[in-house]
Design an enzyme around this catalytic site. Structure first.
Site, PDB file in Angstrom:
ATOM      1  N   HIS A  35      16.212 -28.013  22.373  1.00  0.00           N
ATOM      2  CA  HIS A  35      15.717 -26.527  22.017  1.00  0.00           C
ATOM      3  C   HIS A  35      16.361 -25.613  21.337  1.00  0.00           C
ATOM      4  O   HIS A  35      17.573 -24.966  22.359  1.00  0.00           O
ATOM      5  CB  HIS A  35      14.840 -25.801  23.419  1.00  0.00           C
ATOM      6  CG  HIS A  35      14.193 -25.104  23.239  1.00  0.00           C
ATOM      7  ND1 HIS A  35      12.356 -24.991  23.000  1.00  0.00           N
ATOM      8  CD2 HIS A  35      14.146 -23.803  23.586  1.00  0.00           C
ATOM      9  CE1 HIS A  35      11.463 -24.051  22.496  1.00  0.00           C
ATOM     10  NE2 HIS A  35      13.151 -23.324  22.758  1.00  0.00           N
ATOM     11  N   ASP A  37      17.118 -21.903  20.078  1.00  0.00           N
ATOM     12  CA  ASP A  37      16.303 -21.481  21.015  1.00  0.00           C
ATOM     13  C   ASP A  37      16.969 -19.525  19.724  1.00  0.00           C
ATOM     14  O   ASP A  37      17.790 -19.274  19.697  1.00  0.00           O
ATOM     15  CB  ASP A  37      16.056 -19.530  22.166  1.00  0.00           C
ATOM     16  CG  ASP A  37      15.576 -20.248  23.411  1.00  0.00           C
ATOM     17  OD1 ASP A  37      13.815 -20.503  23.363  1.00  0.00           O
ATOM     18  OD2 ASP A  37      16.099 -21.340  23.898  1.00  0.00           O
ATOM     19  N   MET A  39      17.012 -15.550  18.321  1.00  0.00           N
ATOM     20  CA  MET A  39      16.360 -14.166  18.387  1.00  0.00           C
ATOM     21  C   MET A  39      17.158 -13.636  17.172  1.00  0.00           C
ATOM     22  O   MET A  39      18.318 -13.195  17.129  1.00  0.00           O
ATOM     23  CB  MET A  39      16.890 -13.952  19.506  1.00  0.00           C
ATOM     24  CG  MET A  39      16.205 -14.940  20.846  1.00  0.00           C
ATOM     25  SD  MET A  39      16.484 -14.553  22.277  1.00  0.00           S
ATOM     26  CE  MET A  39      16.346 -15.781  23.331  1.00  0.00           C
ATOM     27  N   HIS A  68      12.812 -23.030  17.828  1.00  0.00           N
ATOM     28  CA  HIS A  68      11.731 -22.177  18.293  1.00  0.00           C
ATOM     29  C   HIS A  68      12.279 -20.496  18.166  1.00  0.00           C
ATOM     30  O   HIS A  68      13.455 -20.099  18.580  1.00  0.00           O
ATOM     31  CB  HIS A  68      12.146 -22.264  20.139  1.00  0.00           C
ATOM     32  CG  HIS A  68      11.512 -20.924  20.624  1.00  0.00           C
ATOM     33  ND1 HIS A  68      11.506 -20.297  21.563  1.00  0.00           N
ATOM     34  CD2 HIS A  68      10.409 -19.444  19.907  1.00  0.00           C
ATOM     35  CE1 HIS A  68      10.411 -18.976  22.469  1.00  0.00           C
ATOM     36  NE2 HIS A  68       9.536 -19.209  20.887  1.00  0.00           N
ATOM     37  N   GLY A 144      13.217 -13.879  24.804  1.00  0.00           N
ATOM     38  CA  GLY A 144      14.093 -13.218  25.491  1.00  0.00           C
ATOM     39  C   GLY A 144      15.390 -13.380  26.219  1.00  0.00           C
ATOM     40  O   GLY A 144      16.109 -13.069  24.818  1.00  0.00           O
ATOM     41  N   PHE A 145      15.249 -13.958  26.639  1.00  0.00           N
ATOM     42  CA  PHE A 145      15.572 -13.963  27.751  1.00  0.00           C
ATOM     43  C   PHE A 145      15.844 -15.553  28.325  1.00  0.00           C
ATOM     44  O   PHE A 145      15.020 -15.955  28.643  1.00  0.00           O
ATOM     45  CB  PHE A 145      16.560 -13.200  28.752  1.00  0.00           C
ATOM     46  CG  PHE A 145      16.198 -11.564  28.361  1.00  0.00           C
ATOM     47  CD1 PHE A 145      17.986 -11.290  28.101  1.00  0.00           C
ATOM     48  CD2 PHE A 145      15.227 -10.502  27.401  1.00  0.00           C
ATOM     49  CE1 PHE A 145      18.088 -10.254  27.062  1.00  0.00           C
ATOM     50  CE2 PHE A 145      15.818  -9.670  27.379  1.00  0.00           C
ATOM     51  CZ  PHE A 145      17.066  -9.481  27.028  1.00  0.00           C
ATOM     52  N   GLY A 147      16.906 -17.621  32.234  1.00  0.00           N
ATOM     53  CA  GLY A 147      17.141 -17.400  33.456  1.00  0.00           C
ATOM     54  C   GLY A 147      15.641 -16.736  33.808  1.00  0.00           C
ATOM     55  O   GLY A 147      16.158 -16.247  35.120  1.00  0.00           O
ATOM     56  N   ASP A 177       7.696 -23.226  27.665  1.00  0.00           N
ATOM     57  CA  ASP A 177       9.415 -22.623  27.677  1.00  0.00           C
ATOM     58  C   ASP A 177       9.571 -21.517  28.546  1.00  0.00           C
ATOM     59  O   ASP A 177       8.610 -20.695  28.153  1.00  0.00           O
ATOM     60  CB  ASP A 177       9.128 -21.865  26.368  1.00  0.00           C
ATOM     61  CG  ASP A 177      10.290 -22.026  26.454  1.00  0.00           C
ATOM     62  OD1 ASP A 177      11.844 -21.944  26.911  1.00  0.00           O
ATOM     63  OD2 ASP A 177      10.946 -21.796  24.822  1.00  0.00           O
ATOM     64  N   GLY A 179      11.496 -20.236  32.887  1.00  0.00           N
ATOM     65  CA  GLY A 179      11.360 -21.100  34.145  1.00  0.00           C
ATOM     66  C   GLY A 179      10.969 -22.026  34.836  1.00  0.00           C
ATOM     67  O   GLY A 179      10.130 -22.567  35.763  1.00  0.00           O
TER      68      GLY A 179
HETATM   69  C1  DX5 Z   1      13.503 -17.745  26.194  1.00  0.00           C
HETATM   70  C2  DX5 Z   1      13.253 -18.867  25.621  1.00  0.00           C
HETATM   71  C3  DX5 Z   1      13.721 -20.002  25.946  1.00  0.00           C
HETATM   72  C4  DX5 Z   1      14.813 -20.206  27.706  1.00  0.00           C
HETATM   73  C5  DX5 Z   1      14.354 -20.668  28.671  1.00  0.00           C
HETATM   74  O1  DX5 Z   1      13.104 -16.767  25.356  1.00  0.00           O
HETATM   75  O2  DX5 Z   1      12.802 -19.118  23.830  1.00  0.00           O
HETATM   76  O3  DX5 Z   1      13.737 -21.479  25.465  1.00  0.00           O
HETATM   77  O4  DX5 Z   1      16.103 -20.310  27.220  1.00  0.00           O
HETATM   78  O5  DX5 Z   1      14.889 -20.692  29.867  1.00  0.00           O
HETATM   79  P1  DX5 Z   1      14.914 -20.923  31.164  1.00  0.00           P
HETATM   80  O6  DX5 Z   1      14.814 -22.197  31.251  1.00  0.00           O
HETATM   81  O7  DX5 Z   1      16.204 -20.328  32.068  1.00  0.00           O
HETATM   82  O8  DX5 Z   1      13.987 -19.694  31.333  1.00  0.00           O
HETATM   83 ZN    ZN Z   2      12.344 -21.144  23.336  1.00  0.00          ZN
END
Ligand code: DX5
Ligand code: ZN
Length: 222
Positions: A35, A37, A39, A68, A144-145, A147, A177, A179
């Site tokens: 995956h 990401d 941004m 993504h 955006g983040f 964790g 996607d 948590g």
């Molecule tokens: C958040 C991302 C996720 C993120 C998931 O914006 O799209 O893909 O990396 O991270 P965890 O699994 O740590 O929540």
């Molecule tokens: Zn993602």
């Protein structure tokens, strides 16, 4: 319920100084997808990686690269990701002026197309396009983040999305996607998800193989 489950480690939580090794290691540990990401510090308040990095990791693995896009605008960069070796490209409906056109653009480039739903984005965006989609991605955190904590409301939304997908009569993956951890993945699968993004829950542990095995053991109970 015997569904095919797929686990998609998010490289957002990988060690970027050793990204190639991290991709190889997590795929060797049993990841189904990578995956990726993206941004832009505009659509979401963070800045990550683009097509150059996708192109750099492409030769390292045969695994599906699941891009993504958390960027606005979307269309200009889609061909770049297709050329960089992306297999799936997903985007947020709020970030595209013409959602139907963007889906077609992604597929014309030879990639599978996904539509992504933020926690407050209604599933009604699926009404007229679901039959064209390859993937529906339900965000269980605000994008955006990595964790962040799983938002429980996402379970109801996954169930509703599952019903729509089952009624659509074509193969559409239902991805979640944000948590996702060993201790909630079974409950999330029961809500209808078949594809699980997990960043910190995998890259934050020392033994990726053990963590992926624990996730699969939980999924086997569903
Ligand atoms: C958040 C991302 C996720 C993120 C998931 O914006 O799209 O893909 O990396 O991270 P965890 O699994 O740590 O929540
Ligand atoms: Zn993602």
């Amino acid at each position: 319920m015997s569904r095919t489950y797929r686990i998609a480690p998010s490289i957002l939580s990988a060690d970027f100084a050793r990204l190639g090794a991290e991709v190889r290691d997590v795929v060797a540990a049993g990841a189904d997808l990578v995956h990726f990401d993206v941004m832009d510090n505009h659509y979401v308040p963070n800045l990550t990686v683009g097509p150059l990095v996708c192109e750099a990791i492409r030769p390292l693995t045969d695994a599906v690269i699941d891009v993504h896009l958390m960027i606005k605008p979307v269309d200009r960069i889609v061909p770049d990701f297709a050329r960089a070796g992306a297999n799936i490209i997903s985007f947020h409906p709020e970030a595209s002026e013409h959602v139907d056109r963007t889906i077609a653009l992604i597929q014309d480039q030879g990639c599978k197309a996904g539509l992504v739903f933020n926690p407050a984005t209604p599933l009604s965006h699926l009404d007229h396009v679901i039959a064209k989609l390859d993937l529906v991605l339900i965000m269980s955190v605000n994008p955006g983040f990595g964790g962040q904590k799983f938002i429980p409301e996402a379970l109801k939304k996954l169930s509703a999305a599952r019903r729509r997908i089952d009624a659509a009569g074509r193969e559409i993956w239902l991805e979640v996607d944000g948590g996702v951890k060993v201790d909630n993945i079974a409950e999330i699968a029961r809500a209808g998800a078949d594809t699980f993004v997990a960043g910190s829950a995998i890259f934050g542990t020392g033994d990726y193989k053990a963590t992926l095995a624990s996730m699969r053991a939980e999924l086997a109970k569903v």
